[in-house]
Each structure stands twice: as structure tokens, then as C-alpha cells.
Scaffold this active site. Structure first.
Site, PDB file in Angstrom:
ATOM      1  CD  GLU A  61      10.774  -2.636  -3.090  1.00 26.61           C
ATOM      2  OE1 GLU A  61      10.546  -1.677  -3.865  1.00 26.61           O
ATOM      3  OE2 GLU A  61      10.350  -2.671  -1.915  1.00 26.61           O
ATOM      4  CG  HIS A 130       3.051  -7.220   4.142  1.00 32.02           C
ATOM      5  ND1 HIS A 130       2.230  -6.268   3.612  1.00 32.02           N
ATOM      6  CD2 HIS A 130       4.191  -6.575   4.482  1.00 32.02           C
ATOM      7  CE1 HIS A 130       2.828  -5.082   3.641  1.00 32.02           C
ATOM      8  NE2 HIS A 130       4.028  -5.251   4.155  1.00 32.02           N
TER       9      HIS A 130
END
Lengths: 327, 318
Positions: A61, A130
């Protein structure tokens, strides 16, 4: 021509048009190519645009977000997709220390026309790594713009607006919205970045909200109307910049405020909005402002616990009634 | 690379400019004209000067917070660098960056990053944009041995190699990440081996010898421009001064510093090319530095009314 499509299709259409119209635009992220996007937003795009413009990245990322910044400096118009806001924390250094600061640190020499899209929000039983709504965090940072499209129209319009912006723009797509349906008019003049929209006009109470909470708020407003409470619902659309003008105008009209936000309360965007109303429109208020936010726990897995943690229409209705009781 | 006296003169002059410029910075720091962090490059001049020699004006540079040497070698005007350190609006970043954030669009100098390893992903992206736009350019990314421990180093090397990007990685291995020696933090202290494990053309060179560095850089740029993907050069070097002005240097032995000082890149080059006219350059550079200090002194402070400028682009910037 107007059509009824899903939120996913609206983002897809915007993405496809942006790539067709500007060869500097490309999409980069985890599983955007061969897999078709973790929420199927870019399904089929690899075949359509090729691997040079639909780039599958490794699970890096920080590096691919930073590479988006570098490519933006190099004249491209990258769209970086981060699978969820939770994973974006691995790229926070690049977003905060580079994307948001380069223009200022360089004395105005280097702007960063980068768009970062990411999914946000709970409701799918994906538990505590999440499911969070951290867009309010990003709204803390000068140099960034933070957009939260809730409607089909905005899901379509905001990508184009973000790509035309010379500075980094973060777009938060609530993952529960991808399958929702609504009307898209591709010809409509987009409402610019930083403008809130009065989604439902009312006279008794203002609900300020964004993202998926918009629909929970509208549901609550319909129920409240049956009990004689006429609620104005404002879709903030942009958490940075915030549209103070539209907010204060509504406060001056209804004199009562409820903020609905899927983020936590402490140190949050809902707290920021309250502070601004306090600073700019305190004497317009007839009752203390209230909030319906996510309960301050990491989002749990079990469905009943998760639903209890998130803002719901019933909580909004109850809180609205409580505000209305104050004379 | 054809080495000759002209090139030796050029190298010497540029290294001397960095050396004397930074010595003046120390003086200005003690006079409190310069504040904040000040990380000196003294001892490592051969790396910046040797690498910059291989570049054209189209190429891009990403550097670290120890970047005065790179900026000077790249041709960012000394006046603007000194004014930046004085916090003046005439500085290369309008006084908003300081010593650690020198930027200059004209020479494609992209800073000045003070998050260790934070510049590597940016350089990867710049090289990606060159590849996408089919521009015949190289992006050079400078970083220290400390960056090797960061995840971004590994992520960036992987991407650069995977996508065969036109990027030159220059690792300035000065043996210490601030005050901790590499041997205490890395299981493998040969950094070029780490780069090689990503299938990157990689080597380790004597970073104190400018001819070696310049030769390696020139060959690397030629390979990159042939479309062979990234090249990684680990330059073994040493900073003669402390990490920053706040560093008491308790972590390294004075004899170790003395041994490295015998490898002073200016001395080594002069030994090889005795025809270098040192006096001439000393005089020229003294004038340049005096002028830079005067320029910085006479510079103006940006109006506080403009404090919030450059957070977002003005209308119309594309």
C-alpha cells in the site's frame, strides 16, 4: 438520458469515461486487473484498457500509493484504489507526509493531482480490521480533500470532479452502497467539491450526515414525518472542505441539530461539525445538539453486535424525538 | 567515461563548493541564522557530484533530508539554498521547507524528504510516469543505509524491478542510521545483495572516490536508457560530521572517523589529478558563498498574511 443503475455501475461508468477521455488517467491497486476489483468496480477493464493502464499491484500500500504521488508529479492522473480504509493506514505516511505536504513544503512548486479511492464502513460482518469508517481522520489533514459520495449521482460525478482537481482527493465509497440503485443523469451539472446538498427539506430539525448514514437518516425522516416532525436532511458530501454555509443556513432555519456519522464520536468529524456550529450559530440553537455515531468499540463480527454498534434508523428516530422534547 | 583534467577540475570545484558551503552553514547555525535540523553532507560529496555528472537536465532527482550536496551538485542556485535555510521567501522553497526540504522545479529537484525511505515510492511513480509517457528520462533516488530497514525500500525495489522502470537507486551507505551502526540493525550489511535479490542490476562501489562513482553512474544511466530497468549502486561512504547539530557523537570512535578522513574525496581526487588548481577554486567559491550569505541576509520574510498559501493549489493550476 436518465437510467437506474447501481452505485457500483455509476463508479464504473465514471472510471471508464475518465480513462477514455484522458490518456493520463490510469488505475492502480490490489486486484484491480485480473480479479476485476475487490468490489468488482473494474471488472473487465483489464481487457478494455490493457495492463499499462489497469495495474495490479503487490500488497504494498505504501509503495503504490507513493508511486501514485510520484506519477502525479510526473504529469499523469493516477487513480489509486486501496481495498479498504483500514489498509490505507499502511499508506498513511505517503498520504500524510507526501501527498498532503508537497505543495506547501515546495513553496507552491509541486502540486499532486492524485485520486485515491477506498471502501469504508461496516455492516458485512468483516470484524474489526475491515469495517471502520476513518474518513473523518483524513479530514483532519490540511492539503487533502475528502469526498463521501452517497448517491448514485455523486458516485458518478465525484470521480470526474476529483480528477479535475489539482490536489490530492480521497474518495470514500461505503461498501454497503455498491449494490444500491438510483437514478443517474450523466448530463447533470455536478455539484462542486465542498458543497453539501439538502437532500430533504424540513423545518423542525436538521440532520447532518454523509455516506450510508444518509439513507438511514432519510428513512428516519420519513418515519418522523408521520409523527409530525419535519426533518431536513443534509448530505455533507465533502468532509474537507466542509460546507459551513449550507450547514449554518439550515441551523438558522430549524434551530435543532442531529449529526449522524458512522465514525466514532471521540475526536471526530461529528465533533468538528458541532464545534463549528457552536462557533458560528450558537444563538440559533433551541436545544443541545446531539449525535448518533458508532458505539466506541472495534467493530465486532457477530451480526447482532455489529448492527448494535452502527447508527440505525431507530436510534436516529429516538434521538430526534429527544431533541424535539426540549422547549 | 574519459577522465581528464577538465573533468577532474569540474568534480573538484563542485565538491569544494559543497564542502565550503556547508562549513558556512555551520557558522550560520552557530550565529542562529539557520535553525531547526541541519544535516551535513561533508565527507560524502563524491557521491552527489559523481552521480549528477551522469544526468541531463531532463532527469529527476529525489533526495533525503541530507540533501544540500545533491541540490548544489544539481545546480540549484546557492543563493536560493542559503536563503531557504535562513527561512526567507527568496529561498528555493519560499522558506517553507528549510534545510531538509529543498525543492526546485527548474532543475527537477523533488526534495528533500525527511521521512526515511519516503522518497523511494515517489521516485518509482515518477519513473512509471516516464515509462507511460515514453519519455527518455531517468529518475535518481538517493537514500541512506537507514532506509534499507523500512518496508518502503523493499516495496519500492520490487515495483521498480517488476515494472522495469527507468530509475537509478543510489544508496549512500555511511554506516550509521543516525547513531546506530548498520551492524546492529541489519542481518545482512551488504545492501547491494538485498537489491540483487529483487533481480536488480546491483553493485557496491567506493563512494569516497569520485571517479569510481561517476563511472558507475554513467554506466548505470546508459543501461537504464537502454530500457533494461532499474540499477542500484551502493556507495560506501562516511559522514565526517555529526548526524545533525544536536548529535554529540557518542556512538563512534574518533579513530574510526580519522581513518575515514584519510579517504577524503577531495584529497583523493587531488592526489590523482595534481594539476587541479585548488587556490583558484577556493577563491571563486569563497565569493559564491559570501554572495549566498549576503543574498540570504538581504532576503525578506514572507508575509504572515500568506501563511495559508500553498495548502491547496490556486485556481487554474493543472
Amino acid at each position: 438520458m436518465n437510467s437506474i443503475i447501481t452505485y457500483r455501475e455509476a463508479v464504473r461508468q465514471a472510471l471508464r469515461e475518465a480513462m477514455e477521455q484522458d490518456e493520463r488517467v490510469f488505475l492502480m491497486g490490489e486486484d484491480v486487473g485480473h480479479y476485476g476489483g475487490s468490489y468488482a468496480v473494474s471488472m473487465g477493464f483489464l481487457a478494455l484498457f490493457g495492463p499499462q493502464r489497469i495495474i495490479d499491484t503487490p500488497l504494498s500500500e505504501s509503495a503504490f500509493t507513493g508511486a501514485g504521488i510520484g506519477a502525479a508529479l510526473g504529469g499523469m492522473r493516477p487513480i489509486v484504489e486501496i481495498m479498504t480504509v483500514n489498509f490505507s493506514l499502511l499508506a498513511l505516511d505517503q498520504i500524510m507526509n507526501n501527498a498532503a505536504t508537497l505543495l506547501h513544503m515546495s513553496g507552491g512548486q509541486f502540486n499532486v493531482p492524485l485520486v485515491i479511492r477506498m471502501a469504508t464502513g461496516g455492516g458485512k460482518q468483516l470484524a474489526a480490521q475491515h469495517s471502520h469508517s476513518l474518513e473523518g481522520w483524513y479530514a483532519h489533514i490540511p492539503g487533502l480533500k475528502v469526498l463521501t459520495p452517497a448517491t448514485i449521482q455523486d458516485a458518478y460525478n465525484m470521480l470526474g470532479l476529483a480528477l479535475r482537481d489539482p490536489d490530492p482527493v480521497l474518495i470514500f465509497e461505503n461498501s454497503m452502497l455498491y449494490n444500491t440503485k438510483g437514478v443517474l443523469d450523466p448530463q447533470i451539472q455536478p455539484l462542486m467539491i465542498g458543497k453539501a446538498r439538502v437532500q430533504r427539506a424540513g423545518k423542525d430539525l436538521t440532520i447532518l450526515t454523509y455516506g450510508i448514514s444518509l439513507f438511514k437518516s432519510l428513512e428516519a425522516a420519513s418515519a418522523l414525518m408521520k409523527e409530525g416532525i419535519d426533518v431536513e436532511v443534509i448530505d455533507l458530501r465533502s468532509l474537507r472542505p466542509l460546507d459551513d454555509e449550507t450547514i449554518m443556513k439550515s441551523v438558522a432555519k430549524t434551530h435543532r441539530v442531529l449529526i449522524v456519522d458512522e465514525g466514532w464520536k471521540s475526536g471526530s468529524i461529528s465533533a468538528e461539525i458541532m464545534a463549528r456550529i457552536n462557533e458560528q450559530a450558537f444563538y440559533e440553537l433551541d436545544a443541545p445538539m446531539q449525535r448518533v455515531c458508532t458505539v466506541e468499540v472495534p467493530i465486532p463480527y457477530a451480526a447482532h453486535l455489529e448492527q448494535a454498534a452502527l447508527p440505525q434508523a431507530e436510534k436516529i428516530i429516538a434521538m430526534a424525538k429527544k431533541i424535539m422534547e426540549k422547549q | 567515461m574519459d577522465m581528464n583534467l577538465d573533468l577532474a577540475n569540474k568534480f573538484y570545484r563542485q565538491m569544494l563548493l559543497i564542502r565550503r558551503f556547508e562549513e558556512k552553514c555551520v557558522e550560520m547555525y552557530s550565529k542562529e541564522k539557520i535553525r531547526g535540523f541541519l544535516h551535513l553532507y561533508i565527507g560524502e560529496e563524491a557521491v552527489a557530484v559523481g552521480v549528477m555528472n551522469a544526468l541531463t537536465s531532463d532527469d529527476a532527482i529525489f533526495a533525503t533530508y541530507r540533501e544540500h550536496g545533491q541540490a548544489l551538485a544539481r545546480g540549484v542556485p546557492p543563493n536560493k539554498i542559503m536563503a531557504e535555510m535562513f527561512g526567507k521567501v527568496q529561498g528555493c522553497s519560499r522558506g517553507r521547507g528549510g534545510s531538509m526540504h529543498l525543492f526546485d522545479a527548474k532543475t527537477r529537484f523533488y526534495g528533500g524528504s525527511a521521512i526515511v525511505s519516503g522518497g523511494l515510492p515517489l521516485a518509482v511513480g515518477m519513473a512509471l510516469s516516464d515509462q507511460m509517457m515514453k519519455r527518455d528520462r531517468v529518475t535518481v533516488c538517493f537514500f541512506g543505509d537507514g532506509a534499507v530497514a523500512e518496508g518502503e525500500f523493499h516495496e519500492s525495489l520490487n515495483l521498480a524491478s517488476l515494472w522495469k522502470l527507468p530509475i537509478l537507486f543510489i544508496c549512500e551507505n555511511n554506516l550509521y542510521a543516525m547513531g546506530t551502526a548498520l551492524k546492529f540493525t541489519e542481518s545482512e550489511t551488504n545492501i547491494s545483495l538485498k537489491a540483487a535479490s529483487y533481480r536488480i542490476d546491483s553493485s557496491q562501489v567506493d563512494g569516497m572516490d569520485i571517479i569510481t562513482v561517476a563511472q558507475a553512474a554513467q554506466e548505470a544511466v546508459a543501461k537504464i536508457k537502454n530500457g533494461n530497468g532499474p540499477v542500484f549502486i551502493e556507495c560506501l561512504t562516511y559522514r565526517f560530521r555529526a548526524h545533525s547539530m544536536f548529535d554529540a557523537e557518542l556512538y563512534r570512535d574518533k579513530t574510526e572517523v580519522a581513518v575515514w578522513k584519510e579517504k577524503d574525496p577531495l584529497v583523493i581526487l587531488h592526489q590523482q589529478w595534481t594539476g587541479i588548481n585548488i587556490d583558484k577554486y577556493e577563491n571563486e567559491i569563497a565569493l559564491i558563498i559570501d554572495e549566498a550569505v549576503a543574498f540570504a541576509e538581504n532576503g525578506t520574510l514572507e508575509s504572515i498574511d500568506d501563511l495559508e498559501k500553498y495548502v491547496y493549489s490556486a485556481e487554474g493550476v493543472q
